[in-house]
Structures are given as C-alpha cells and as structure tokens.
Design an enzyme around this catalytic site. Structure first.
Site, PDB file in Angstrom:
ATOM      1  N   ALA A 169      42.614 125.944  34.903  1.00 59.71           N
ATOM      2  CA  ALA A 169      41.498 125.280  34.184  1.00 59.71           C
ATOM      3  C   ALA A 169      41.580 123.771  33.521  1.00 59.71           C
ATOM      4  O   ALA A 169      42.820 123.330  33.278  1.00 59.71           O
ATOM      5  CB  ALA A 169      41.016 126.170  32.951  1.00 59.71           C
ATOM      6  N   GLY A 219      40.017 123.106  36.397  1.00 61.15           N
ATOM      7  CA  GLY A 219      39.677 123.165  37.992  1.00 61.15           C
ATOM      8  C   GLY A 219      40.024 121.727  38.664  1.00 61.15           C
ATOM      9  O   GLY A 219      39.521 121.850  40.010  1.00 61.15           O
ATOM     10  N   ASP A 222      50.397 124.373  37.150  1.00 67.32           N
ATOM     11  CA  ASP A 222      50.201 123.326  36.111  1.00 67.32           C
ATOM     12  C   ASP A 222      50.153 123.866  34.909  1.00 67.32           C
ATOM     13  O   ASP A 222      49.519 123.301  33.832  1.00 67.32           O
ATOM     14  CB  ASP A 222      49.080 122.508  36.557  1.00 67.32           C
ATOM     15  CG  ASP A 222      49.182 121.142  35.979  1.00 67.32           C
ATOM     16  OD1 ASP A 222      50.120 120.623  35.520  1.00 67.32           O
ATOM     17  OD2 ASP A 222      47.947 120.672  35.927  1.00 67.32           O
ATOM     18  N   LYS A 240      56.804 120.958  32.431  1.00 71.76           N
ATOM     19  CA  LYS A 240      56.512 120.071  31.302  1.00 71.76           C
ATOM     20  C   LYS A 240      57.960 119.944  30.282  1.00 71.76           C
ATOM     21  O   LYS A 240      58.697 120.915  30.233  1.00 71.76           O
ATOM     22  CB  LYS A 240      55.548 120.923  30.219  1.00 71.76           C
ATOM     23  CG  LYS A 240      54.331 121.394  31.027  1.00 71.76           C
ATOM     24  CD  LYS A 240      53.417 120.617  31.571  1.00 71.76           C
ATOM     25  CE  LYS A 240      52.464 121.060  32.694  1.00 71.76           C
ATOM     26  NZ  LYS A 240      51.808 120.188  33.413  1.00 71.76           N
TER      27      LYS A 240
HETATM   28  C1  LIG Z   1      47.257 121.039  32.196  1.00 72.36           C
HETATM   29  S1  LIG Z   1      46.205 122.263  32.306  1.00 72.36           S
HETATM   30  C2  LIG Z   1      46.031 122.465  33.913  1.00 72.36           C
HETATM   31  C3  LIG Z   1      44.953 121.288  34.461  1.00 72.36           C
HETATM   32  C4  LIG Z   1      44.536 121.616  35.895  1.00 72.36           C
HETATM   33  N1  LIG Z   1      45.819 121.862  36.827  1.00 72.36           N
HETATM   34  C5  LIG Z   1      43.386 120.855  36.357  1.00 72.36           C
HETATM   35  O1  LIG Z   1      43.730 120.156  37.144  1.00 72.36           O
HETATM   36  O2  LIG Z   1      42.368 120.884  35.871  1.00 72.36           O
HETATM   37  C6  LIG Z   1      47.074 123.544  31.828  1.00 72.36           C
HETATM   38  C7  LIG Z   1      46.445 124.949  31.820  1.00 72.36           C
HETATM   39  O3  LIG Z   1      47.528 125.816  31.667  1.00 72.36           O
HETATM   40  C8  LIG Z   1      46.965 127.134  31.038  1.00 72.36           C
HETATM   41  N2  LIG Z   1      47.639 127.995  30.680  1.00 72.36           N
HETATM   42  C9  LIG Z   1      48.756 127.667  29.698  1.00 72.36           C
HETATM   43  N3  LIG Z   1      49.607 129.092  29.737  1.00 72.36           N
HETATM   44  C10 LIG Z   1      48.979 129.775  30.636  1.00 72.36           C
HETATM   45  C11 LIG Z   1      49.526 130.961  31.038  1.00 72.36           C
HETATM   46  N4  LIG Z   1      50.366 131.903  30.326  1.00 72.36           N
HETATM   47  N5  LIG Z   1      48.611 131.527  32.320  1.00 72.36           N
HETATM   48  C12 LIG Z   1      47.491 131.046  32.701  1.00 72.36           C
HETATM   49  N6  LIG Z   1      47.295 129.784  32.290  1.00 72.36           N
HETATM   50  C13 LIG Z   1      47.944 129.241  31.234  1.00 72.36           C
HETATM   51  C14 LIG Z   1      45.877 126.251  30.043  1.00 72.36           C
HETATM   52  O4  LIG Z   1      45.164 127.396  29.495  1.00 72.36           O
HETATM   53  C15 LIG Z   1      45.385 125.211  30.594  1.00 72.36           C
HETATM   54  O5  LIG Z   1      44.333 125.336  31.084  1.00 72.36           O
END
Ligand SMILES: C[S@@+](CC[C@H](N)C(=O)[O-])C[C@H]1O[C@@H](n2cnc3c(N)ncnc32)[C@H](O)[C@@H]1O
Length: 325
Positions: A194, A196, A252, A282
């Site tokens: 998310a 996306g 990510d 990260k």
């Molecule tokens: C930097 S954002 C991703 C952005 C995405 N790659 C984009 O291009 O839009 C990081 C995401 O990691 C998700 N996240 C964190 N821990 C997570 C987990 N255990 N499982 C799935 N998603 C996770 C967060 O909800 C967040 O939406």
C-alpha cells in the site's frame, strides 16, 4: 596522486566514510553536500568497486581540474582524443546549486572537437564533468567502472497524475538499471504494497500481482482485475498462501531490516527457483552500515545477491536485488 569524485546521499556521508575506511592510503574530503573527492595511489575506481559499496552511488575519475568553464572543451578533447569511434556519453553534475548542468553539456556537446563521437546518456565510455565551488573536475572512464551509468547516479522521474506514490520511483529505478529476466507475463508477490506504487509499476511490466498489506490500496490499483489484495500482514498471508508460486517477490515493508529479511526468507518457498527478489531494507539512524551488512549477510544465506546499494530514490534504506538459487 590519483583522484576521483564520489556521490552519496548527504545523510549517508558517515556510512560512506565507514566503507571507504576499508581502503588503505586514501584520503576523502567533502566537495559539497553529498559529494566528495578521494585521493590516493593506483586505480581508485577499481579499489572502490572492490569494496562493493552500499552507500556510494556513483564515481568518476578526475584527470583534470580546471578553474574556468571555457577551458573545458579543450581539456575534454585532449582526454578523449585517442578514443575516436568509441561510444562516449557526457555527464555533467553541478554541485554549486546553480544548476548549470545543461549549459555544461551544451558547451561540451557543441564543441567541434567533441561532436564527432558524443552520444548519451548511457554509453561504454563517459566523459564526466563535476562543477563545485572549487572548480571543474573532469574525468574520462569506462561506464562499467562508475557504479551507475547515470551522471551522479541520479535518476529523475516526473510526478504525474498517474503516480500513486513516490515509493514507485524506487522500483522504477531498479528496473531501469538492473536487467531482471522476467517473462512477458508473470506472477509477482508484493509485500507491504500500500498504497500501490510498486504494484502499479509491476502491472505496467506485465505482472499479475498479489498485493499484501493491511492498509488500503489506491482505488486505481485495487480495482485492477490483475490485482489480488490480501488485506493483512505478510506474516499472516504466508501462513495461508497455499500452493501459489511467484516469479518475482518484492518487499517494501516498513519494518526493521532483520525482521524484513526474516519474513522474506519465510516467503522464499513461494518463489520459483531462479525467481528474483527486490527488497528495501529500512535502516536506523545510527549503525546503518553494520545493520545493512548483517541484514544482507542473512539474506545471502538463502539467496544469491545480485545488487545492493542505496539508490537515488532510497532514503534511510538500501535496495537489494537477489535471486533464488
Ligand atoms: C513504504 S510503504 C510501501 C509503499 C509501496 N511500496 C508503494 O509503492 O506504494 C510500507 C508499507 O508496509 C506496510 N507494512 C508494514 N508492516 C507490514 C507487514 N507486517 N505486513 C504487510 N505490510 C506491512 C505498511 O502498511 C505500509 O503500507
């Protein structure tokens, strides 16, 4: 004494220094925020390549230092004189904040002595000019020795109404610089998807995407028939995934780098043999270099790491590209 210019993220300077500390007999001095000059004996580019730096984006040698802009064409002509017929690109970076890259490129490209073989932006050989407060640093080298094929390692993309997130640029940069052998249509697993941005980039490259994230996806992605949104944590998804397999795994997720590697390793059985992985790790504010190296070492226990670097679009993170053996 040989010299080269190197580029890093401004806030990654101390990590770059930590990496360069592995080289003996060299001296690094700042040239401007995010750039420095390295002095030492021997082939410095070879030495920098040899330490496989994570936090140095780009390098170019310095064969000539000039004070006046108008001296550039003659010096560039001399540097490249014996390379008639070679494919040569010209790179210009202006570190003074005056953004004179365009003017520098024109000055060089329009010079009669150089016009015969200049092309760009990527080529086998590169003529580089970096402008700093202390003058013009001119160098000529093989592109493959420079860590990245773009001037300063800079990949600029325009935000358009279609851009879902700035994060998308990170994956675009990966695709622009690393040849990943993917079929015309393929299955991708996007962990931490998310809103996306990455999912969208994957769709544009022919993927069907399983997007895993407890957060909402942008409606333009959510409504796409090629996207399956698992609205939960990756750890939960992996327990329920069943027998589905993927050609590409991207991650990510915003989480500690060690935990991210752990989850990625848990997901490996879903990736086909020979399948690729793209992960952003990260990093904390302090101890980033140690953390990054340890995380990569853990990932490398089960994958073949093809590339690891802080990309132009990475902030406090590095990007790793690997392959499942
Ligand atoms: C930097 S954002 C991703 C952005 C995405 N790659 C984009 O291009 O839009 C990081 C995401 O990691 C998700 N996240 C964190 N821990 C997570 C987990 N255990 N499982 C799935 N998603 C996770 C967060 O909800 C967040 O939406």
């Amino acid at each position: 004494m040989d010299q080269l210019v190197f580029f890093t993220r401004e806030d990654a300077w101390s990590f770059a220094m930590g990496e360069l500390g592995a080289l003996s007999g060299i001296r690094a001095a700042p040239l401007a925020p995010g750039a420095g000059i390295l002095s030492g004996q021997g082939d410095l580019a070879l030495q920098v390549n040899g330490i496989r730096p994570l936090f140095i984006r780009h390098i170019h040698p310095v064969q000539t230092h000039l004070e006046k802009e108008e001296e550039l064409p003659k010096a560039a002509g001399e540097l490249t004189a014996s390379f008639e017929g070679a494919r040569i690109a010209v790179h210009a970076v202006d570190l003074t904040g005056e953004r004179r890259e365009g003017a520098l490129l024109r000055l060089l490209l329009e010079s009669p002595a150089l016009a015969r073989f200049l092309c760009g932006p990527e080529a086998d050989f590169v003529l580089s000019v970096t402008r700093a407060q202390s003058g013009f640093y001119l160098g000529f080298s093989e592109s493959r020795t420079m860590l990245s094929p773009r001037a300063g390692g800079i990949y600029r993309y325009a935000m358009t109404p279609e851009t879902i997130s700035r994060a998308a640029f990170k994956l675009t940069e990966v695709f622009d610089r690393i040849p990943l052998a993917l079929p015309d249509s393929f299955e991708a697993l996007d962990l931490g998807a998310a809103p996306g941005g990455w999912t969208r980039v994957l769709l544009e490259r022919g993927a069907r995407v399983t997007a895993v994230d407890p957060a909402e996806l942008d409606p333009r992605v959510e409504s796409d028939g090629r996207v399956l949104h698992y609205r939960g944590l990756s750890q939960e998804y992996l327990k329920e995934a069943g027998g589905k397999t993927f050609d590409l795994l991207v991650n990510d997720m915003r989480m500690d780098a060690f935990e991210s590697v752990r989850v990625t390793r848990e997901a490996l059985p879903l990736l086909k043999s020979g399948g690729a992985l793209v992960i952003t790790l990260k990093l904390p504010e302090k101890g980033s270099l140690k953390k990054a190296r340890e995380a990569l070492s853990r990932l490398g226990e089960e994958t073949r790491i093809l590339f690891a670097r802080q990309l132009y679009h990475n902030r406090s993170e590095i990007t790793c590209v690997a392959e499942k053996p």
